[in-house]
Write a protein that holds these residues in place. Structure first.
Motif, PDB file in Angstrom:
ATOM      1  N   ARG A 141       9.324  14.390 -10.278  1.00 19.65           N
ATOM      2  CA  ARG A 141       9.098  13.072 -10.893  1.00 19.65           C
ATOM      3  C   ARG A 141       7.797  12.480 -10.375  1.00 19.65           C
ATOM      4  NH1 ARG A 141      13.780  10.938 -13.229  1.00 19.65           N
ATOM      5  NH2 ARG A 141      13.068   8.830 -12.831  1.00 19.65           N
ATOM      6  N   ARG A 142       7.024  11.899 -11.284  1.00 21.70           N
ATOM      7  CA  ARG A 142       5.748  11.288 -10.931  1.00 21.70           C
ATOM      8  C   ARG A 142       5.963   9.949 -10.247  1.00 21.70           C
ATOM      9  NH1 ARG A 142       5.565  13.807 -15.745  1.00 21.70           N
ATOM     10  NH2 ARG A 142       3.724  15.053 -16.276  1.00 21.70           N
ATOM     11  N   ARG A 143       5.152   9.685  -9.224  1.00 22.59           N
ATOM     12  CA  ARG A 143       5.172   8.401  -8.532  1.00 22.59           C
ATOM     13  C   ARG A 143       3.743   7.894  -8.460  1.00 22.59           C
ATOM     14  NH1 ARG A 143       9.662   6.016  -8.827  1.00 22.59           N
ATOM     15  NH2 ARG A 143       9.013   4.682  -7.126  1.00 22.59           N
ATOM     16  N   TYR A 144       3.549   6.682  -8.926  1.00 20.10           N
ATOM     17  CA  TYR A 144       2.221   6.069  -9.005  1.00 20.10           C
ATOM     18  C   TYR A 144       2.070   5.025  -7.913  1.00 20.10           C
ATOM     19  CZ  TYR A 144       1.809   8.333 -13.520  1.00 20.10           C
ATOM     20  OH  TYR A 144       1.724   9.271 -14.517  1.00 20.10           O
TER      21      TYR A 144
ATOM     22  N   THR B 278      -3.712  11.951 -10.902  1.00 26.18           N
ATOM     23  CA  THR B 278      -2.960  12.913 -10.087  1.00 26.18           C
ATOM     24  C   THR B 278      -1.893  12.169  -9.288  1.00 26.18           C
ATOM     25  OG1 THR B 278      -4.639  12.749  -8.370  1.00 26.18           O
ATOM     26  CG2 THR B 278      -4.814  14.626  -9.873  1.00 26.18           C
ATOM     27  N   PRO B 279      -0.860  11.674  -9.982  1.00 24.67           N
ATOM     28  CA  PRO B 279       0.189  10.954  -9.250  1.00 24.67           C
ATOM     29  C   PRO B 279       0.947  11.885  -8.318  1.00 24.67           C
ATOM     30  CG  PRO B 279       0.887  11.390 -11.497  1.00 24.67           C
ATOM     31  CD  PRO B 279      -0.550  11.820 -11.403  1.00 24.67           C
ATOM     32  N   ALA B 280       1.530  11.303  -7.275  1.00 21.81           N
ATOM     33  CA  ALA B 280       2.355  12.085  -6.344  1.00 21.81           C
ATOM     34  C   ALA B 280       3.602  12.554  -7.081  1.00 21.81           C
ATOM     35  CB  ALA B 280       2.730  11.219  -5.149  1.00 21.81           C
ATOM     36  N   ARG B 281       4.203  13.603  -6.574  1.00 16.79           N
ATOM     37  CA  ARG B 281       5.451  14.119  -7.140  1.00 16.79           C
ATOM     38  C   ARG B 281       6.535  14.035  -6.081  1.00 16.79           C
ATOM     39  NH1 ARG B 281       5.238  16.157 -12.524  1.00 16.79           N
ATOM     40  NH2 ARG B 281       3.043  16.177 -13.058  1.00 16.79           N
ATOM     41  N   VAL B 282       7.742  13.684  -6.529  1.00 13.16           N
ATOM     42  CA  VAL B 282       8.901  13.630  -5.630  1.00 13.16           C
ATOM     43  C   VAL B 282       9.983  14.533  -6.205  1.00 13.16           C
ATOM     44  CG1 VAL B 282       8.361  11.328  -4.735  1.00 13.16           C
ATOM     45  CG2 VAL B 282       9.816  11.554  -6.757  1.00 13.16           C
ATOM     46  N   ALA B 283      11.156  14.469  -5.593  1.00 11.62           N
ATOM     47  CA  ALA B 283      12.285  15.325  -5.991  1.00 11.62           C
ATOM     48  C   ALA B 283      12.416  15.387  -7.506  1.00 11.62           C
ATOM     49  CB  ALA B 283      13.574  14.788  -5.376  1.00 11.62           C
TER      50      ALA B 283
ATOM     51  N   SER C  13       0.804  -1.217   0.000  1.00 10.28           N
ATOM     52  CA  SER C  13       0.000   0.000   0.000  1.00 10.28           C
ATOM     53  C   SER C  13       0.840   1.271   0.000  1.00 10.28           C
ATOM     54  CB  SER C  13      -0.976   0.005   1.173  1.00 10.28           C
ATOM     55  OG  SER C  13      -0.257  -0.027   2.383  1.00 10.28           O
ATOM     56  N   SER C  14       2.076   1.221   0.501  1.00 11.35           N
ATOM     57  CA  SER C  14       2.905   2.423   0.534  1.00 11.35           C
ATOM     58  C   SER C  14       3.882   2.486  -0.644  1.00 11.35           C
ATOM     59  CB  SER C  14       3.681   2.479   1.847  1.00 11.35           C
ATOM     60  OG  SER C  14       4.542   1.358   1.935  1.00 11.35           O
ATOM     61  N   ALA C  15       3.964   1.444  -1.436  1.00 16.69           N
ATOM     62  CA  ALA C  15       4.914   1.401  -2.540  1.00 16.69           C
ATOM     63  C   ALA C  15       4.445   2.290  -3.679  1.00 16.69           C
ATOM     64  CB  ALA C  15       5.075  -0.028  -3.044  1.00 16.69           C
ATOM     65  N   THR C  16       5.401   2.904  -4.357  1.00 18.79           N
ATOM     66  CA  THR C  16       5.103   3.684  -5.551  1.00 18.79           C
ATOM     67  C   THR C  16       6.073   3.283  -6.639  1.00 18.79           C
ATOM     68  OG1 THR C  16       6.557   5.519  -4.936  1.00 18.79           O
ATOM     69  CG2 THR C  16       4.234   5.660  -4.211  1.00 18.79           C
ATOM     70  N   ILE C  17       5.671   3.552  -7.855  1.00 21.77           N
ATOM     71  CA  ILE C  17       6.523   3.242  -9.013  1.00 21.77           C
ATOM     72  C   ILE C  17       6.558   4.464  -9.920  1.00 21.77           C
ATOM     73  CG2 ILE C  17       6.112   0.750  -8.919  1.00 21.77           C
ATOM     74  CD1 ILE C  17       4.010   1.075 -11.120  1.00 21.77           C
ATOM     75  N   GLY C  18       7.543   4.492 -10.790  1.00 19.92           N
ATOM     76  CA  GLY C  18       7.688   5.590 -11.736  1.00 19.92           C
ATOM     77  C   GLY C  18       6.733   5.457 -12.912  1.00 19.92           C
ATOM     78  N   ILE C  19       6.701   6.491 -13.719  1.00 12.34           N
ATOM     79  CA  ILE C  19       5.786   6.535 -14.855  1.00 12.34           C
ATOM     80  C   ILE C  19       6.080   5.434 -15.872  1.00 12.34           C
ATOM     81  CG2 ILE C  19       7.127   8.258 -16.128  1.00 12.34           C
ATOM     82  CD1 ILE C  19       4.392   9.440 -17.046  1.00 12.34           C
ATOM     83  N   GLY C  20       7.346   5.123 -16.084  1.00  9.70           N
ATOM     84  CA  GLY C  20       7.700   4.081 -17.049  1.00  9.70           C
ATOM     85  C   GLY C  20       7.147   2.722 -16.653  1.00  9.70           C
TER      86      GLY C  20
END
Length: 159
Positions: free
Chosen positions: A51-54, A43-48, A13-20
């Motif tokens: 970068r999108r995180r899904y 509306t993916p989260a954004r990090v440093a 539930s806390s894991a995220t992945i990149g757009i690719g």
């Protein structure tokens, strides 16, 4: 009571992945996810570095969008469904889509009937067929529609 649906997307539930990786899971190009985001569908989260995180919720949303597209909904209709607060609003959008699909099915059936008629014609070239020529003249308003031919029981048959 809030309407909700869950989906196991094989992530913690806390894991995220990149757009690719997110795009690859669904066989999509990354620009598709960016486009859907620009339309407000994702509306993916954004990090440093912006970068999108899904996360699992984002992947669920992508699956919902794809399922809605399979049902023939356009992106504007999908956005309306996502934004709808009540199930009744979503059902109304689906009712409208159903009516449009039924209309398109009827058009496809009519088109199939024309093609089958042409394929069943005894003429070498369907354009030489009297029935075809009459239908064309009717279409351009030069002839009134012909009455249905009588059937073998003495009634009238449709065309």
């Amino acid at each position: 009571m809030e309407d909700s649906v869950g989906l196991n997307v094989d992530m913690k539930s806390s894991a995220t992945i990149g757009i690719g990786e997110a795009a690859a899971r669904f066989g999509l190009a990354t620009h598709v996810l960016r486009h859907w985001e620009s339309l407000g569908l994702l509306t993916p989260a954004r990090v440093a570095g912006d970068r999108r995180r899904y996360g699992p919720g984002d992947l669920f949303r992508v699956a919902v969008i794809l399922r809605a597209k399979e049902a023939g909904l356009g992106l504007d209709e999908i956005r309306e469904m996502i934004a709808a607060r009540a199930a009744s609003e979503r059902r109304e959008i689906l009712r409208q889509r159903r009516a449009e699909l039924l209309r398109r099915i009827e058009q496809a059936r009519a088109a199939l009937e024309v093609v089958e008629c042409a394929l069943g014609c005894d003429h070498d070239d369907v354009t030489g067929c009297a029935h075809f020529q009459q239908a064309v003249l009717e279409r351009i308003g030069l002839l009134a529609p012909a009455p249905p031919a009588p059937d073998v029981r003495g009634g009238r048959a449709g065309r």
